[in-house]
Design a protein around this motif. Structure first.
Motif, PDB file in Angstrom:
ATOM      1  N   MET A 832       8.473   7.280 -73.641  1.00 41.76           N
ATOM      2  CA  MET A 832       7.578   8.321 -72.707  1.00 41.76           C
ATOM      3  C   MET A 832       8.296   9.529 -72.560  1.00 41.76           C
ATOM      4  N   ASP A 833       9.591   9.337 -72.653  1.00 51.71           N
ATOM      5  CA  ASP A 833      10.351  10.740 -72.197  1.00 51.71           C
ATOM      6  C   ASP A 833      10.502  11.620 -73.635  1.00 51.71           C
ATOM      7  N   ARG A 834       9.958  11.021 -74.582  1.00 46.50           N
ATOM      8  CA  ARG A 834       9.772  11.987 -75.918  1.00 46.50           C
ATOM      9  C   ARG A 834       8.515  12.443 -76.152  1.00 46.50           C
ATOM     10  N   VAL A 835       7.507  12.138 -75.420  1.00 43.87           N
ATOM     11  CA  VAL A 835       6.028  12.710 -75.616  1.00 43.87           C
ATOM     12  C   VAL A 835       5.900  13.889 -74.846  1.00 43.87           C
ATOM     13  N   VAL A 836       5.211  14.763 -75.633  1.00 42.59           N
ATOM     14  CA  VAL A 836       4.722  16.058 -75.157  1.00 42.59           C
ATOM     15  C   VAL A 836       3.081  16.344 -75.244  1.00 42.59           C
ATOM     16  N   GLU A 837       2.499  16.144 -74.117  1.00 40.06           N
ATOM     17  CA  GLU A 837       1.018  16.304 -74.632  1.00 40.06           C
ATOM     18  C   GLU A 837       0.540  17.765 -73.984  1.00 40.06           C
ATOM     19  N   VAL A 838      -0.148  17.958 -75.033  1.00 40.29           N
ATOM     20  CA  VAL A 838      -0.558  19.544 -75.054  1.00 40.29           C
ATOM     21  C   VAL A 838      -2.090  19.368 -74.865  1.00 40.29           C
ATOM     22  N   GLY A 839      -2.431  20.312 -73.471  1.00 37.52           N
ATOM     23  CA  GLY A 839      -3.674  20.339 -73.225  1.00 37.52           C
ATOM     24  C   GLY A 839      -4.623  21.457 -73.669  1.00 37.52           C
ATOM     25  N   PHE A 840      -5.802  21.558 -74.102  1.00 37.95           N
ATOM     26  CA  PHE A 840      -6.496  22.704 -74.604  1.00 37.95           C
ATOM     27  C   PHE A 840      -7.909  22.430 -74.112  1.00 37.95           C
ATOM     28  N   VAL A 841      -8.618  23.614 -73.902  1.00 38.58           N
ATOM     29  CA  VAL A 841     -10.159  23.295 -73.369  1.00 38.58           C
ATOM     30  C   VAL A 841     -10.901  23.973 -74.461  1.00 38.58           C
ATOM     31  N   LYS A 842     -12.103  23.135 -74.783  1.00 35.28           N
ATOM     32  CA  LYS A 842     -13.190  23.775 -75.787  1.00 35.28           C
ATOM     33  C   LYS A 842     -14.509  23.602 -74.998  1.00 35.28           C
ATOM     34  N   GLU A 843     -15.263  24.726 -75.361  1.00 36.07           N
ATOM     35  CA  GLU A 843     -16.402  25.142 -74.598  1.00 36.07           C
ATOM     36  C   GLU A 843     -17.596  24.364 -75.532  1.00 36.07           C
ATOM     37  N   ILE A 844     -18.448  23.567 -74.902  1.00 34.09           N
ATOM     38  CA  ILE A 844     -19.706  23.215 -75.745  1.00 34.09           C
ATOM     39  C   ILE A 844     -20.774  23.559 -75.089  1.00 34.09           C
TER      40      ILE A 844
END
Length: 844
Positions: A832-844
């Motif tokens: 887990m110390d190597r995980v990078v979570e990239v959030g992004f939003v999409k419109e539907i």
């Protein structure tokens, strides 16, 4: 590096996160011989773990690469421009298994234990459900004739000889017919990332008759027809699932109530409690798999059918062999002409003689066409005919015996053995519907009609045998509730039969379209058979609808709710695909290389110069084509890029395990230095992800770099110790020494193709023979030694403010279900110390 303990993939496939893997096309690309692709050994990193794990349905491919079509072609290196991800697919298209000889006979034996439990126990109650009072001899003959011809027309002629041929690569059921149609006609939308992987086989216009072509064109152009076909396919699945709740309750409760033959004062609470206990046990043993259950249940069903056949012969000889006249269709015609409306109402009881026929088609994927045909024609069908004939012969002499036809017609001394076998047969009768539900849900997941759930393949030999844990427990809860609430087979029987007739009618319509569009039969040849079967279906369906107020409303309501959920999910997915389409770009459309070798964003994304992050970034890619959405958002938002970027894609294959030489496919992006794509193909008995995933990615990508250099230098895996060089270069998985310094210190330049650098008595390592290779390996090793990053996407969806109220409500439900069925990042079991979570939003 220590060998980690194998782990199981998360139970929820999480098809909406970037770390979840969608089923995609199979691959061609960089392949190495067995000597260059060793199995996981102690001390090596990563690898394939053989275990019963998560299986995700594999889509058919639309095209096969030219290289894979040449059987003489050996392992190939990816073409220079691999940005589209097309190069790693090969001809491993899912095809139906074909069995012969003893294996086919063994499969036919297994099918008896699974798919005939429901239809095989019908002799217990058909006559008692058809007549309300002791029948006259003529009425008995007429009803018997309708029963015999119903079995012949509905099961033997319609299903066994015609409908079973309308399989989609070995899978059966109404929805498989719909899936087959979508491959031969443009009647559905697909995920843009998956559409190129579906094997479309649409016939050329010149290969179809004008009439067939006109029919296909009208279907393709009519949106109403598209919606109707979609709804029919989903409703059929929902109705089988509703029967999957009802059938176990009906069969087990009926079996336990049969004990009242011996002990009439058995209290209802004891009957219900015992039935619930048996149901729990029945669902608890489902994880054993279809093969084990079928092997255990087949002797019970065979003994039961054998008893019915034997008792039928006994009663026929002893009491009234004249009932054989019922084989004449004259008596069936007389049944309707004399009884008219009353005879039509009686069909609601007669149709119970072939309930379970829908499971015959739905369970096709777990067995095979030939196996079902053999087991039905050679054993089950004759036994059932003898059973009904024998009961009629006994009732003709003892009219009052109609209310319990099987036990009243048992020969002397066989009551208790028959009671035991009948109870056991009734208990296992529900297996047909349970297996059918597993099959159908796995099918609708393939076309994104329901959230992804864990599907376990239970056999290495028979690939279509499945077990769905979540669905198993859901069916168990439903069956127990129904048993406790209804507590009587008569009330349950009123809810039974309607869904069966709806499904058989849907099958008639779907297979008719298949015969026109796929099989290319003339409409003039098809019309009469379709009209005949549709009239028979309509006759039984209209009669069964009389049960709706008395209990059939339950199954119709359940199936309607399930169908609404499936259609809602599909609607949401289609909107999601449209929103995600803008992220589907080539890497070169996002990043370009300046004349000085530096990287920057393209003008479309601002044109900023990209800063370099030290380390190796592994971007989880759920498609294996173009650019992962998480990479697009990472680079465009942070205006930065790892030294080495690897697009990592897991590709499930519909085989138990993938051979080592076909497992890994690595591609280099020549237009952007330091970019690679790693595709790992795995079977449904394999597991790939492990805590040391980075070591596996490092080793296989490094192997690719060396192998490509072998080809460029005119070497091969067997020339000049090439294979040994590759193994030495990456064998340990943790080599981080820079080769540049060594090469530079020795003053080695690029060698001529085919030549050999020597140092002392032995050839130099491969990475010291070429300065270009040495530099690339040094860059790669430095990045791996500096930092490892697992970069995973977290996609959020938002409804557009301009949407209508209906659209907002529908999509809100979809998003709620989506959010609560996705796999969580912690389930990946990565560091887990190597995980990078990239959030992004999409419109539907």
């Amino acid at each position: 590096m220590s060998d980690p303990t194998p782990w199981h993939a998360p139970e929820k496939a999480g098809d909406d996160d970037e770390h979840s893997q969608h089923p995609l096309g199979h691959s061609t690309g960089i392949s190495f011989g067995p000597d260059l692709r060793p199995e996981r050994q102690p001390g090596q990193a990563g690898g394939i773990y053989h275990t019963r794990g998560l299986s995700r349905a594999s889509f058919d491919r639309r095209s096969i690469s030219r290289a894979s079509q040449d059987p003489s072609a050996g392992p190939s290196i990816a073409s220079p421009d691999v940005a589209d991800g097309e190069e790693w697919r090969d001809n491993q298209i899912k095809t139906k298994q074909v069995f012969r000889g003893t294996t086919l006979l063994w499969l036919a034996y297994q099918s008896i234990g699974v798919i005939y439990g429901d239809i095989g126990t019908s002799p217990l109650y058909v006559f008692s459900s058809t007549f309300q009072e002791p029948p006259e001899h003529e009425d008995l003959l007429q009803a018997l004739s309708v029963i015999l011809w119903s079995l012949t027309i509905m099961v033997t002629l319609k299903y066994v000889l015609i409908i079973l041929h309308a399989d989609n690569e070995g899978e059966g059921g109404t929805f498989s017919c719909y899936s087959l149609l979508t491959r031969f006609a443009n009647i559905t939308s697909r995920d843009p990332r998956e559409e190129v992987m579906v094997r479309m086989e649409r016939h050329l216009s010149v290969d179809m008759s004008p009439t067939n072509r006109t029919i296909r064109d009208k279907i393709e152009r009519s949106k109403i027809t598209h919606i109707m076909l979609k709804a029919i396919g989903v409703l059929a699945v929902s109705m089988v699932m509703a029967d999957g709740v009802l059938t176990p309750a009906q069969s087990v409760l009926g079996a336990v109530q049969g004990l009242k033959v011996v002990k009439p004062d058995l209290p209802t609470s004891t009957v219900v409690g015992t039935s619930c206990g048996i149901l729990i046990l029945l669902f608890l043993i489902q994880p054993l798999g279809t093969t084990k259950l079928a092997t255990a249940f087949a002797p019970i069903v065979m003994l039961w059918l054998g008893f019915n056949g034997g008792f039928g012969i006994y009663n026929l000889i002893k009491f009234d062999w004249g009932v054989l006249k019922a084989f004449s269709p004259y008596f069936a015609i007389e049944f309707f002409s004399q009884h008219k409306t009353h005879g039509w109402r009686m069909l609601g009881g007669i149709l119970l003689s072939f309930t379970g026929v829908e499971a015959l088609f739905a369970d096709l994927g777990a067995f095979s066409l030939r196996a079902i045909q053999i087991s039905w024609m050679c054993f089950t069908y004759p036994c059932l005919l003898l059973a009904y004939i024998g009961q009629a012969a006994f009732i003709s002499q003892h009219p009052d015996a109609y209310d319990n036809p099987f036990f009243n017609s048992v020969p002397p001394g066989m009551l208790y053995p028959s009671l035991i076998v009948a109870v056991l047969a009734a208990i296992v009768a529900s297996q047909a519907m349970i297996t059918a539900v597993f099959q159908l849900v796995s099918q609708i997941m393939k076309l994104s009609y329901c959230p992804q759930v864990k599907v376990v393949h239970t056999s290495r030999v028979f690939h279509g045998q499945l077990y769905v844990p979540f669905l198993n427990w859901l069916l168990m809860i439903g069956a127990i509730l129904v048993t406790a609430i209804y507590s009587d087979t008569t009330r349950l029987g009123n809810a039974y039969g309607v869904c069966v007739m709806f499904v058989t009618f849907f099958d008639t319509c779907m297979v008719t379209l298949v015969s026109l569009i796929v099989w290319k039969f003339s409409p003039f040849l098809i019309f009469i058979p379709w009209l005949f079967f549709a009239l028979v279906d309509g006759l039984y369906l209209s009669s069964s609808l009389l049960k709706v107020p008395d209990g059939a409303w339950f199954t119709i309501t359940v199936s309607g709710l399930l169908a609404a959920v499936f259609l809602l999910w599909r609607f949401g997915k289609e909107n999601q695909w449209q929103a995600e389409a803008e992220d589907r770009i080539r890497p070169t459309s996002l990043i370009r290389k300046d004349t000085d070798g530096s990287l920057r964003l393209t003008d479309k994304f601002g044109g900023d110069s990209l800063s370099v992050i030290r380390g190796l970034g592994i971007f989880f890619d759920k498609t294996g084509v173009l650019t992962p959405a998480v990479f697009t958002h990472f680079v465009s938002k942070f205006v930065a890029i790892p030294e080495i970027a690897i697009f990592f894609h897991l590709h499930p294959v519909e085989v138990p395990t993938v051979a080592p030489e076909e497992r890994y496919h690595v591609s280099r992006f020549s237009a952007i230095p330091g970019f690679y794509r790693l595709v790992i193909k795995h079977g449904f008995m394999d597991e790939v992800i492990s805590p040391d995933l980075a070591a596996l990615v490092y080793r296989e990508t490094r192997r690719c770099i060396i192998q490509q250099s072998c080809q460029r230098l005119g070497l091969s895996g067997s020339d000049d110790q090439g294979a040994e060089d590759v193994k030495k270069a990456v064998g340990g998985g943790d080599t981080t020494t820079s080769a540049t310094t060594t090469a530079t210190g020795l003053g080695l330049g690029q060698q001529e193709p085919g030549s050999t650098w020597t140092h002392g008595a032995s050839p130099l390592p491969l990475e010291l023979r070429d300065s270009e290779l040495a530099a690339e390996l040094a860059h790669f090793d430095r990045a791996y030694a500096a930092r490892i990053m697992y970069i995973i996407g977290k996609e959020q969806m938002r409804i557009r403010g301009t949407s209508s109220i209906f659209r907002k409500v529908t999509l809100s439900i979809f998003l709620w279900i989506r959010e609560n069925t996705r796999a969580k990042i912690a389930n990946l079991k990565l560091a887990m110390d190597r995980v990078v979570e990239v959030g992004f939003v999409k419109e539907i």
